[in-house]
Design a protein around this motif. Structure first.
Motif, PDB file in Angstrom:
ATOM      1  N   GLU A  56      40.335  30.832  26.108  1.00  0.00           N
ATOM      2  CA  GLU A  56      40.201  31.762  27.229  1.00  0.00           C
ATOM      3  C   GLU A  56      41.081  32.998  26.993  1.00  0.00           C
ATOM      4  OE1 GLU A  56      38.544  33.016  30.815  1.00  0.00           O
ATOM      5  OE2 GLU A  56      38.025  31.201  29.723  1.00  0.00           O
ATOM      6  N   GLU A  60      39.705  36.688  26.653  1.00  0.00           N
ATOM      7  CA  GLU A  60      40.190  37.705  27.590  1.00  0.00           C
ATOM      8  C   GLU A  60      40.523  39.005  26.854  1.00  0.00           C
ATOM      9  OE1 GLU A  60      43.942  37.988  30.605  1.00  0.00           O
ATOM     10  OE2 GLU A  60      42.781  36.118  30.633  1.00  0.00           O
ATOM     11  N   TYR A  65      36.499  43.940  30.995  1.00  0.00           N
ATOM     12  CA  TYR A  65      36.866  43.585  32.367  1.00  0.00           C
ATOM     13  C   TYR A  65      37.288  44.833  33.121  1.00  0.00           C
ATOM     14  CZ  TYR A  65      41.722  43.956  30.815  1.00  0.00           C
ATOM     15  OH  TYR A  65      42.909  44.422  30.310  1.00  0.00           O
ATOM     16  N   LYS A  71      42.975  41.547  40.318  1.00  0.00           N
ATOM     17  CA  LYS A  71      42.453  40.429  39.532  1.00  0.00           C
ATOM     18  C   LYS A  71      41.488  40.981  38.501  1.00  0.00           C
ATOM     19  CE  LYS A  71      42.841  36.593  42.656  1.00  0.00           C
ATOM     20  NZ  LYS A  71      42.276  35.307  42.943  1.00  0.00           N
ATOM     21  N   SER A  85      33.998  35.662  39.656  1.00  0.00           N
ATOM     22  CA  SER A  85      33.735  34.261  39.316  1.00  0.00           C
ATOM     23  C   SER A  85      33.423  34.044  37.840  1.00  0.00           C
ATOM     24  CB  SER A  85      32.582  33.722  40.171  1.00  0.00           C
ATOM     25  OG  SER A  85      31.412  34.441  39.895  1.00  0.00           O
ATOM     26  N   THR A  86      33.355  35.123  37.057  1.00  0.00           N
ATOM     27  CA  THR A  86      33.068  35.003  35.627  1.00  0.00           C
ATOM     28  C   THR A  86      34.380  34.929  34.854  1.00  0.00           C
ATOM     29  OG1 THR A  86      31.035  36.273  35.890  1.00  0.00           O
ATOM     30  CG2 THR A  86      31.915  36.102  33.665  1.00  0.00           C
ATOM     31  N   SER A  87      34.543  33.886  34.046  1.00  0.00           N
ATOM     32  CA  SER A  87      35.738  33.773  33.202  1.00  0.00           C
ATOM     33  C   SER A  87      35.547  34.610  31.944  1.00  0.00           C
ATOM     34  CB  SER A  87      35.974  32.311  32.826  1.00  0.00           C
ATOM     35  OG  SER A  87      34.992  31.871  31.907  1.00  0.00           O
ATOM     36  N   GLN A  90      33.092  32.805  29.685  1.00  0.00           N
ATOM     37  CA  GLN A  90      31.718  32.986  30.164  1.00  0.00           C
ATOM     38  C   GLN A  90      31.216  34.384  29.857  1.00  0.00           C
ATOM     39  OE1 GLN A  90      32.598  31.995  34.233  1.00  0.00           O
ATOM     40  NE2 GLN A  90      31.557  30.007  34.103  1.00  0.00           N
ATOM     41  N   SER A  91      32.093  35.367  29.958  1.00  0.00           N
ATOM     42  CA  SER A  91      31.723  36.746  29.656  1.00  0.00           C
ATOM     43  C   SER A  91      31.336  36.886  28.184  1.00  0.00           C
ATOM     44  CB  SER A  91      32.895  37.674  29.985  1.00  0.00           C
ATOM     45  OG  SER A  91      32.588  38.997  29.667  1.00  0.00           O
TER      46      SER A  91
END
Length: 165
Positions: A56, A60, A65, A71, A85-87, A90-91
């Motif tokens: 993750e 990231e 983002y 956030k 809600s998308t990590s 997941q992105s």
């Protein structure tokens, strides 16, 4: 070997090697020479991680983002929007899927001949066959769909993710 170029927060090149062993050797060679500016697959690249080592935190760093209410909201490339809600993982996966590929598991299940009317009676090949002709045609159509999807599915264990410099 398959490869995919993505333009996210960083320009990426994902390369899947034929075998896990080939991928491991490639990874070891890149780190043995400690050369951050390797020319691979027509690009000057820097290896980020092996596909199975993607976390993750790494996702990231490479996924797009925006900040909303202090956030991070990561991009969902399949629907072209940012979401709380998308990590990051997941992105990253959504970017691959938006390009028409899959990450990890082939979403199309491999067809079984018996589901399409193949029967086997006895031990001799001549005692086996199709119950009806349409079953054979449908089986081979399903097999073709499975193989096409398989050719567009990245196996993380065989992949290296590079940043294009």
């Amino acid at each position: 070997m398959k490869q995919l170029q993505l333009d996210l927060n960083k320009r990426l090149l994902i390369v899947e090697y034929e075998t896990e062993a080939e991928c491991a050797v490639e990874w070891a060679l890149m780190h043995a020479f400690k050369n951050p500016n390797i020319v691979k697959h027509g690009h000057k690249v820097n290896p980020i991680c092996g596909g199975s080592e993607l976390t993750e935190d790494i996702a990231e760093d490479i996924s797009d983002y925006t900040n909303l209410f202090n956030k991070k909201c990561f991009a969902d490339y399949k629907c072209d929007r940012y979401s709380l809600s998308t990590s990051a993982m997941q992105s990253f996966i959504s970017a691959i899927e938006a390009a028409g590929y899959h990450w990890g598991e082939n979403p199309v299940k491999e067809p079984r001949m018996s589901d399409y009317g193949w029967y086997a009676s006895g031990h001799a090949e001549e005692d086996s066959g199709w119950m009806y002709e349409e079953g054979e045609d449908k089986y081979y159509e399903s097999l073709k769909l499975f193989e096409e999807s398989e050719s567009r599915t990245f196996n993380p264990e065989k992949c290296i993710i590079f940043e294009i410099l």
